[in-house]
Design an enzyme around this catalytic site. Structure first.
Site, PDB file in Angstrom:
ATOM      1  N   HIS A   1       1.192   0.626 -13.140  1.00  0.00           N
ATOM      2  CA  HIS A   1       2.066  -0.685 -13.481  1.00  0.00           C
ATOM      3  C   HIS A   1       3.588  -0.133 -13.566  1.00  0.00           C
ATOM      4  O   HIS A   1       3.966   0.874 -14.335  1.00  0.00           O
ATOM      5  CB  HIS A   1       1.534  -1.323 -14.873  1.00  0.00           C
ATOM      6  CG  HIS A   1       2.377  -2.437 -15.092  1.00  0.00           C
ATOM      7  ND1 HIS A   1       1.870  -3.727 -14.561  1.00  0.00           N
ATOM      8  CD2 HIS A   1       3.290  -2.557 -16.114  1.00  0.00           C
ATOM      9  CE1 HIS A   1       2.576  -4.713 -15.098  1.00  0.00           C
ATOM     10  NE2 HIS A   1       3.542  -4.241 -16.166  1.00  0.00           N
TER      11      HIS A   1
ATOM     12  N   MET B   1      -3.968  -7.408  -7.030  1.00  0.00           N
ATOM     13  CA  MET B   1      -3.533  -8.581  -7.841  1.00  0.00           C
ATOM     14  C   MET B   1      -4.600  -9.416  -8.318  1.00  0.00           C
ATOM     15  O   MET B   1      -4.438 -10.670  -8.357  1.00  0.00           O
ATOM     16  CB  MET B   1      -2.550  -9.448  -6.781  1.00  0.00           C
ATOM     17  CG  MET B   1      -1.406  -8.476  -6.115  1.00  0.00           C
ATOM     18  SD  MET B   1      -0.414  -7.833  -7.818  1.00  0.00           S
ATOM     19  CE  MET B   1       0.420  -9.179  -8.299  1.00  0.00           C
ATOM     20  N   ARG B   2      -5.626  -8.955  -8.712  1.00  0.00           N
ATOM     21  CA  ARG B   2      -6.687  -9.467  -9.403  1.00  0.00           C
ATOM     22  C   ARG B   2      -7.069  -9.034 -10.635  1.00  0.00           C
ATOM     23  O   ARG B   2      -6.998  -7.743 -10.983  1.00  0.00           O
ATOM     24  CB  ARG B   2      -7.922  -9.674  -8.598  1.00  0.00           C
ATOM     25  CG  ARG B   2      -8.012 -10.611  -7.588  1.00  0.00           C
ATOM     26  CD  ARG B   2      -8.968 -10.427  -6.643  1.00  0.00           C
ATOM     27  NE  ARG B   2      -8.510 -11.565  -5.609  1.00  0.00           N
ATOM     28  CZ  ARG B   2      -8.758 -12.792  -5.648  1.00  0.00           C
ATOM     29  NH1 ARG B   2      -9.220 -13.333  -6.812  1.00  0.00           N
ATOM     30  NH2 ARG B   2      -8.171 -13.570  -4.756  1.00  0.00           N
TER      31      ARG B   2
ATOM     32  N   GLY C   1       0.806  -1.344  -0.116  1.00  0.00           N
ATOM     33  CA  GLY C   1      -0.133   0.109  -0.082  1.00  0.00           C
ATOM     34  C   GLY C   1       0.869   1.195   0.103  1.00  0.00           C
ATOM     35  O   GLY C   1       0.026   2.409   0.614  1.00  0.00           O
ATOM     36  N   SER C   2       1.969   1.203  -0.672  1.00  0.00           N
ATOM     37  CA  SER C   2       2.956   2.245  -0.575  1.00  0.00           C
ATOM     38  C   SER C   2       2.140   3.381  -1.481  1.00  0.00           C
ATOM     39  O   SER C   2       2.198   4.628  -1.328  1.00  0.00           O
ATOM     40  CB  SER C   2       4.384   2.307  -0.988  1.00  0.00           C
ATOM     41  OG  SER C   2       4.390   1.877  -2.292  1.00  0.00           O
ATOM     42  N   ASN C   3       1.695   2.930  -2.566  1.00  0.00           N
ATOM     43  CA  ASN C   3       0.925   3.847  -3.713  1.00  0.00           C
ATOM     44  C   ASN C   3      -0.488   4.498  -2.974  1.00  0.00           C
ATOM     45  O   ASN C   3      -0.608   5.652  -3.112  1.00  0.00           O
ATOM     46  CB  ASN C   3       0.625   3.064  -4.817  1.00  0.00           C
ATOM     47  CG  ASN C   3       1.896   3.184  -5.837  1.00  0.00           C
ATOM     48  OD1 ASN C   3       2.118   4.306  -6.476  1.00  0.00           O
ATOM     49  ND2 ASN C   3       2.301   2.114  -5.766  1.00  0.00           N
TER      50      ASN C   3
ATOM     51  N   ASN D   1      -5.094   2.072 -13.590  1.00  0.00           N
ATOM     52  CA  ASN D   1      -4.404   1.272 -12.860  1.00  0.00           C
ATOM     53  C   ASN D   1      -2.731   1.976 -13.132  1.00  0.00           C
ATOM     54  O   ASN D   1      -2.623   2.592 -13.808  1.00  0.00           O
ATOM     55  CB  ASN D   1      -4.267  -0.185 -13.677  1.00  0.00           C
ATOM     56  CG  ASN D   1      -3.147  -1.028 -12.948  1.00  0.00           C
ATOM     57  OD1 ASN D   1      -3.200  -1.271 -11.605  1.00  0.00           O
ATOM     58  ND2 ASN D   1      -2.648  -1.791 -13.801  1.00  0.00           N
TER      59      ASN D   1
ATOM     60  N   ILE E   1      -9.471  -7.692 -13.229  1.00  0.00           N
ATOM     61  CA  ILE E   1     -10.939  -6.778 -13.060  1.00  0.00           C
ATOM     62  C   ILE E   1     -11.792  -7.500 -14.037  1.00  0.00           C
ATOM     63  O   ILE E   1     -11.772  -7.774 -15.080  1.00  0.00           O
ATOM     64  CB  ILE E   1     -11.072  -5.503 -13.180  1.00  0.00           C
ATOM     65  CG1 ILE E   1      -9.923  -4.706 -12.364  1.00  0.00           C
ATOM     66  CG2 ILE E   1     -12.353  -4.796 -13.269  1.00  0.00           C
ATOM     67  CD1 ILE E   1     -10.366  -4.741 -10.850  1.00  0.00           C
TER      68      ILE E   1
ATOM     69  N   LYS F   1     -16.291 -15.083  -9.314  1.00  0.00           N
ATOM     70  CA  LYS F   1     -15.792 -13.684  -9.306  1.00  0.00           C
ATOM     71  C   LYS F   1     -16.919 -12.783  -9.408  1.00  0.00           C
ATOM     72  O   LYS F   1     -17.035 -11.505  -8.842  1.00  0.00           O
ATOM     73  CB  LYS F   1     -14.989 -13.601 -10.854  1.00  0.00           C
ATOM     74  CG  LYS F   1     -14.263 -12.004 -11.051  1.00  0.00           C
ATOM     75  CD  LYS F   1     -13.500 -12.015 -12.286  1.00  0.00           C
ATOM     76  CE  LYS F   1     -12.129 -12.585 -12.486  1.00  0.00           C
ATOM     77  NZ  LYS F   1     -11.227 -11.640 -11.987  1.00  0.00           N
TER      78      LYS F   1
HETATM   79  C1  GRF Z   1       3.231  -1.118  -7.599  1.00  0.00           C
HETATM   80  O1  GRF Z   1       4.552  -1.195  -7.956  1.00  0.00           O
HETATM   81  C2  GRF Z   1       2.250  -0.849  -8.609  1.00  0.00           C
HETATM   82  O2  GRF Z   1       2.920  -0.403  -9.819  1.00  0.00           O
HETATM   83  C3  GRF Z   1       2.118  -2.408  -9.148  1.00  0.00           C
HETATM   84  O3  GRF Z   1       1.826  -2.774  -7.853  1.00  0.00           O
HETATM   85  C4  GRF Z   1       2.882  -2.284  -6.644  1.00  0.00           C
HETATM   86  C5  GRF Z   1       2.302  -2.126  -5.430  1.00  0.00           C
HETATM   87  O4  GRF Z   1       2.922  -1.415  -4.536  1.00  0.00           O
HETATM   88  N1  GRF Z   1       0.905  -2.397  -9.720  1.00  0.00           N
HETATM   89  P1  GRF Z   1       2.263  -0.902  -3.271  1.00  0.00           P
HETATM   90  O5  GRF Z   1       1.547  -1.827  -2.774  1.00  0.00           O
HETATM   91  O6  GRF Z   1       1.393   0.336  -3.606  1.00  0.00           O
HETATM   92  O7  GRF Z   1       3.387  -0.477  -2.434  1.00  0.00           O
END
Ligand code: GRF
Length: 191
Positions: free
Chosen positions: A108, A89-90, A14-16, A106, A92, A64
């Site tokens: 990536h 990680m799923r 969850g850093s993002n 998203n 959609i 799903k």
């Molecule tokens: C990120 O690198 C994002 O680009 C990818 O998954 C990672 C998630 O990292 N889809 P975090 O959980 O936000 O730290």
């Protein structure tokens, strides 16, 4: 004017998620975290920020479609208009895609269309490319195939490891994602 309401979907650290909620000028309110991994560190981050969470386990549902239908009910209850995937990680499914058409975004960790799917950073290192980066894109039914909104490059250094490169990629992500979220919401308001 009231701000648009959004949900972040995440499965892990969850850093993002943190960088989005920490953006002081964010153009929307993050009304909900959706997480498919009970115990994921992102849940604690949401709780500390007083953001409601909906945590589910896919095995508890027959399909799903069934868990996505429940997610939609949660999103509707919170008046959510936008969905930002941040390490969710799923894939959609049709149920969510058709309900939130054009509203799911998203991030990536590669320059798509290069290195889609899991372990994008490892894929780039193994391919021995010199430049990789970050892509923010709309979500469609494919894996990391939707229309690209923004990209930023990150150079791969000779002595880079997965960890060192991931650190620089994530630093870019944490700047880029909140910025792009704001641009999209402003653009939509002005449309
Ligand atoms: C990120 O690198 C994002 O680009 C990818 O998954 C990672 C998630 O990292 N889809 P975090 O959980 O936000 O730290």
């Amino acid at each position: 004017m009231t701000k648009a309401r959004a949900a972040v979907f995440a499965s892990g650290t969850g850093s993002n998620f943190q960088s989005i909620i920490d953006e002081p000028e964010l153009a929307c309110d993050i009304a909900l975290l959706i997480c498919d991994q009970p115990g994921a560190p992102v849940i604690e981050k949401a709780t500390s920020a007083n953001i409601p969470t909906f945590v589910f386990h896919s095995n508890d549902y027959p399909s799903k479609e069934a868990y996505e239908q429940e997610i939609i009910e949660q999103l509707r209850a919170c008046n959510v208009a936008w969905i930002f995937l941040a390490g969710y990680m799923r894939i959609i499914g049709k149920t969510l895609l058709s309900t939130y058409e054009g509203k799911i975004i998203n991030i990536h960790p590669s320059l798509l269309p290069a290195f889609p799917g899991i372990d994008a950073i490892g894929q780039a290192i193994r391919a021995q490319v010199k430049v990789t980066g970050v892509t923010v894109h709309y979500v469609d039914e494919g894996i990391d195939t939707g229309p690209i909104i923004a990209q930023e490059t990150v150079n791969i250094l000779q002595d880079d490891t997965l960890i060192s490169l991931q650190k620089r990629i994530q630093a870019v992500e944490h700047q880029l994602y909140p910025q792009v979220i704001n641009q999209i919401i402003q653009k939509y308001k002005g449309a």
